[in-house]
Design a protein around this motif. Structure first.
Motif, PDB file in Angstrom:
ATOM      1  N   GLY A 125       0.876  19.621   9.533  1.00  0.00           N
ATOM      2  CA  GLY A 125       1.667  20.821   9.252  1.00  0.00           C
ATOM      3  C   GLY A 125       2.102  20.864   7.805  1.00  0.00           C
ATOM      4  N   ASP A 126       3.194  20.154   7.481  1.00  0.00           N
ATOM      5  CA  ASP A 126       3.681  20.146   6.099  1.00  0.00           C
ATOM      6  C   ASP A 126       3.204  18.910   5.342  1.00  0.00           C
ATOM      7  OD1 ASP A 126       5.120  18.256   7.472  1.00  0.00           O
ATOM      8  OD2 ASP A 126       7.089  18.866   6.685  1.00  0.00           O
ATOM      9  N   ALA A 127       2.304  18.151   5.948  1.00  0.00           N
ATOM     10  CA  ALA A 127       1.779  16.945   5.312  1.00  0.00           C
ATOM     11  C   ALA A 127       0.391  16.653   5.865  1.00  0.00           C
ATOM     12  CB  ALA A 127       2.707  15.755   5.553  1.00  0.00           C
ATOM     13  N   VAL A 128      -0.286  15.708   5.219  1.00  0.00           N
ATOM     14  CA  VAL A 128      -1.584  15.228   5.688  1.00  0.00           C
ATOM     15  C   VAL A 128      -1.468  13.730   5.905  1.00  0.00           C
ATOM     16  CG1 VAL A 128      -3.957  14.735   4.954  1.00  0.00           C
ATOM     17  CG2 VAL A 128      -3.010  17.026   4.662  1.00  0.00           C
ATOM     18  N   GLU A 129      -2.043  13.255   6.997  1.00  0.00           N
ATOM     19  CA  GLU A 129      -2.003  11.819   7.282  1.00  0.00           C
ATOM     20  C   GLU A 129      -3.359  11.188   7.018  1.00  0.00           C
ATOM     21  OE1 GLU A 129       0.021   9.793  10.841  1.00  0.00           O
ATOM     22  OE2 GLU A 129      -2.118   9.676  11.349  1.00  0.00           O
ATOM     23  N   LEU A 130      -3.350  10.090   6.295  1.00  0.00           N
ATOM     24  CA  LEU A 130      -4.535   9.273   6.067  1.00  0.00           C
ATOM     25  C   LEU A 130      -4.293   7.915   6.711  1.00  0.00           C
ATOM     26  CD1 LEU A 130      -7.146   8.238   4.727  1.00  0.00           C
ATOM     27  CD2 LEU A 130      -5.815   7.871   2.625  1.00  0.00           C
ATOM     28  N   ARG A 131      -5.206   7.511   7.569  1.00  0.00           N
ATOM     29  CA  ARG A 131      -5.097   6.213   8.239  1.00  0.00           C
ATOM     30  C   ARG A 131      -6.294   5.355   7.832  1.00  0.00           C
ATOM     31  NH1 ARG A 131      -2.560   4.466  13.146  1.00  0.00           N
ATOM     32  NH2 ARG A 131      -3.543   2.600  14.020  1.00  0.00           N
ATOM     33  N   ILE A 132      -6.005   4.168   7.318  1.00  0.00           N
ATOM     34  CA  ILE A 132      -7.047   3.215   6.942  1.00  0.00           C
ATOM     35  C   ILE A 132      -6.841   1.964   7.779  1.00  0.00           C
ATOM     36  CG2 ILE A 132      -8.073   1.854   5.071  1.00  0.00           C
ATOM     37  CD1 ILE A 132      -7.074   3.933   3.106  1.00  0.00           C
ATOM     38  N   GLN A 133      -7.779   1.693   8.664  1.00  0.00           N
ATOM     39  CA  GLN A 133      -7.632   0.600   9.627  1.00  0.00           C
ATOM     40  C   GLN A 133      -8.782  -0.382   9.485  1.00  0.00           C
ATOM     41  OE1 GLN A 133      -6.782   2.002  13.528  1.00  0.00           O
ATOM     42  NE2 GLN A 133      -6.786  -0.020  14.482  1.00  0.00           N
ATOM     43  N   ASP A 134      -8.468  -1.672   9.583  1.00  0.00           N
ATOM     44  CA  ASP A 134      -9.508  -2.695   9.497  1.00  0.00           C
ATOM     45  C   ASP A 134      -9.393  -3.645  10.674  1.00  0.00           C
ATOM     46  OD1 ASP A 134      -7.927  -5.220   8.835  1.00  0.00           O
ATOM     47  OD2 ASP A 134      -7.321  -3.992   7.136  1.00  0.00           O
ATOM     48  N   THR A 135     -10.456  -4.410  10.879  1.00  0.00           N
ATOM     49  CA  THR A 135     -10.457  -5.431  11.924  1.00  0.00           C
ATOM     50  C   THR A 135     -10.407  -6.812  11.277  1.00  0.00           C
ATOM     51  OG1 THR A 135     -12.889  -5.408  11.984  1.00  0.00           O
ATOM     52  CG2 THR A 135     -11.735  -3.978  13.549  1.00  0.00           C
ATOM     53  N   GLY A 136      -9.553  -6.921  10.277  1.00  0.00           N
ATOM     54  CA  GLY A 136      -9.457  -8.156   9.523  1.00  0.00           C
ATOM     55  C   GLY A 136      -8.511  -9.174  10.121  1.00  0.00           C
ATOM     56  N   CYS A 137      -8.003 -10.041   9.263  1.00  0.00           N
ATOM     57  CA  CYS A 137      -7.195 -11.175   9.713  1.00  0.00           C
ATOM     58  C   CYS A 137      -5.782 -10.785  10.111  1.00  0.00           C
ATOM     59  CB  CYS A 137      -7.146 -12.250   8.627  1.00  0.00           C
ATOM     60  SG  CYS A 137      -6.516 -11.655   7.038  1.00  0.00           S
ATOM     61  N   GLY A 138      -5.315  -9.601   9.712  1.00  0.00           N
ATOM     62  CA  GLY A 138      -3.964  -9.190  10.044  1.00  0.00           C
ATOM     63  C   GLY A 138      -2.921  -9.810   9.123  1.00  0.00           C
ATOM     64  N   ILE A 139      -1.708  -9.277   9.189  1.00  0.00           N
ATOM     65  CA  ILE A 139      -0.603  -9.741   8.341  1.00  0.00           C
ATOM     66  C   ILE A 139       0.511 -10.264   9.234  1.00  0.00           C
ATOM     67  CG2 ILE A 139       1.072  -9.090   6.561  1.00  0.00           C
ATOM     68  CD1 ILE A 139      -0.757  -6.692   5.913  1.00  0.00           C
ATOM     69  N   PRO A 140       0.981 -11.478   9.015  1.00  0.00           N
ATOM     70  CA  PRO A 140       2.095 -11.993   9.813  1.00  0.00           C
ATOM     71  C   PRO A 140       3.306 -11.065   9.729  1.00  0.00           C
ATOM     72  CG  PRO A 140       1.097 -13.752   8.530  1.00  0.00           C
ATOM     73  CD  PRO A 140       0.479 -12.475   8.046  1.00  0.00           C
ATOM     74  N   GLU A 141       3.985 -10.896  10.842  1.00  0.00           N
ATOM     75  CA  GLU A 141       5.122  -9.972  10.897  1.00  0.00           C
ATOM     76  C   GLU A 141       6.177 -10.286   9.840  1.00  0.00           C
ATOM     77  OE1 GLU A 141       8.372  -8.261  14.168  1.00  0.00           O
ATOM     78  OE2 GLU A 141       6.850  -9.738  14.744  1.00  0.00           O
ATOM     79  N   ALA A 142       6.392 -11.545   9.554  1.00  0.00           N
ATOM     80  CA  ALA A 142       7.416 -11.941   8.584  1.00  0.00           C
ATOM     81  C   ALA A 142       7.065 -11.506   7.164  1.00  0.00           C
ATOM     82  CB  ALA A 142       7.618 -13.453   8.623  1.00  0.00           C
ATOM     83  N   GLN A 143       5.778 -11.221   6.914  1.00  0.00           N
ATOM     84  CA  GLN A 143       5.350 -10.852   5.567  1.00  0.00           C
ATOM     85  C   GLN A 143       5.243  -9.349   5.357  1.00  0.00           C
ATOM     86  OE1 GLN A 143       1.673 -12.919   4.779  1.00  0.00           O
ATOM     87  NE2 GLN A 143       2.647 -14.925   4.656  1.00  0.00           N
ATOM     88  N   ILE A 144       5.207  -8.583   6.432  1.00  0.00           N
ATOM     89  CA  ILE A 144       4.998  -7.139   6.294  1.00  0.00           C
ATOM     90  C   ILE A 144       6.074  -6.484   5.443  1.00  0.00           C
ATOM     91  CG2 ILE A 144       5.005  -4.954   7.579  1.00  0.00           C
ATOM     92  CD1 ILE A 144       3.463  -6.305   9.771  1.00  0.00           C
ATOM     93  N   SER A 145       7.310  -6.912   5.583  1.00  0.00           N
ATOM     94  CA  SER A 145       8.402  -6.306   4.815  1.00  0.00           C
ATOM     95  C   SER A 145       8.308  -6.608   3.325  1.00  0.00           C
ATOM     96  CB  SER A 145       9.752  -6.788   5.350  1.00  0.00           C
ATOM     97  OG  SER A 145       9.889  -8.198   5.179  1.00  0.00           O
ATOM     98  N   ARG A 146       7.430  -7.538   2.934  1.00  0.00           N
ATOM     99  CA  ARG A 146       7.354  -7.943   1.532  1.00  0.00           C
ATOM    100  C   ARG A 146       6.072  -7.483   0.827  1.00  0.00           C
ATOM    101  NH1 ARG A 146       8.270 -13.901   0.099  1.00  0.00           N
ATOM    102  NH2 ARG A 146       8.529 -12.827  -1.901  1.00  0.00           N
TER     103      ARG A 146
END
Length: 208
Positions: A125-146
């Motif tokens: 509507g008032d924005a466009v969403e771009l999603r980039i997804q991979d099947t890689g190793c992932g990011i530990p939850e404790a590191q996502i905020s950083r």
């Protein structure tokens, strides 16, 4: 008989076809590089997001072609997105290359499967969403905020500067007034969701 005409008659057309295909591929890469390397400026310019992604995939192909397949799910009638073309193209390149590196890291850890990078776009509507997804190793939850902190990196020493995602946050959030969400599961992959406003935020900053 000496020149084996039957062999030449079979092989020469195939060789010419491969040469023409290679020439067209080179031309496509050069064109995409010229567009992706658009100089940074302070002028918000409406761009075709789907086309910008296709250019980025052409330029970054050497990063992912051996380890991953790429799937695109584009909304065909997507509205033009106002952005800073040079900086935004660099953001796209950073995210695609990061996805490829994450898949490479998972394979280094022992996975034999070829990975997948999926890029999708849709109008909100008032924005466009771009999603980039991979099947890689992932990011530990404790590191996502950083991960958007300058100089912080989840990559091995010598493989990451910690600048790519910090600059991505600067361009998308601070300059364009958009948002970034991250979904990640260790061992399964990561998705970056960028919401890009269709109205100018009138924010300024330095280009990448």
């Amino acid at each position: 008989q000496e020149i084996d005409w039957d062999f030449l008659q079979e092989e020469v057309p195939a060789a010419i076809a491969q040469a023409l295909e290679g020439r067209n591929r080179v031309a496509e890469i050069v064109r995409a590089m010229k567009e992706v390397a658009h100089p940074g400026d302070e002028t918000l310019t409406p761009i075709d997001l789907n086309h910008a992604i296709e250019n980025t995939l052409a330029v970054s192909r050497s990063e992912w072609k051996l380890i991953a397949t790429v799937e695109t799910q584009f909304q065909p009638d997507l509205p033009a997105v106002p952005c800073y073309p040079g900086s935004f193209n660099q953001v796209l390149l950073n995210l695609v290359v990061n996805a490829a590196h994450a898949i490479g890291a998972r394979q280094t850890a022992g996975s034999q499967e070829k990975g997948c990078i999926t890029l999708s776009t849709k109008s909100l509507g008032d924005a466009v969403e771009l999603r980039i997804q991979d099947t890689g190793c992932g990011i530990p939850e404790a590191q996502i905020s950083r991960i958007f902190e300058p100089f912080f990196t989840t990559k091995d020493i010598g493989k990451g500067t910690g600048q790519g995602l910090a600059l991505t946050h600067s361009v998308i959030v601070e300059r364009m007034g958009g948002s970034i969400d991250v979904e990640s599961t260790v061992g399964k992959g990561t998705a970056f969701l960028l919401r890009l406003p269709l109205r100018s935020s009138n924010k300024k900053g330095t280009g990448l």
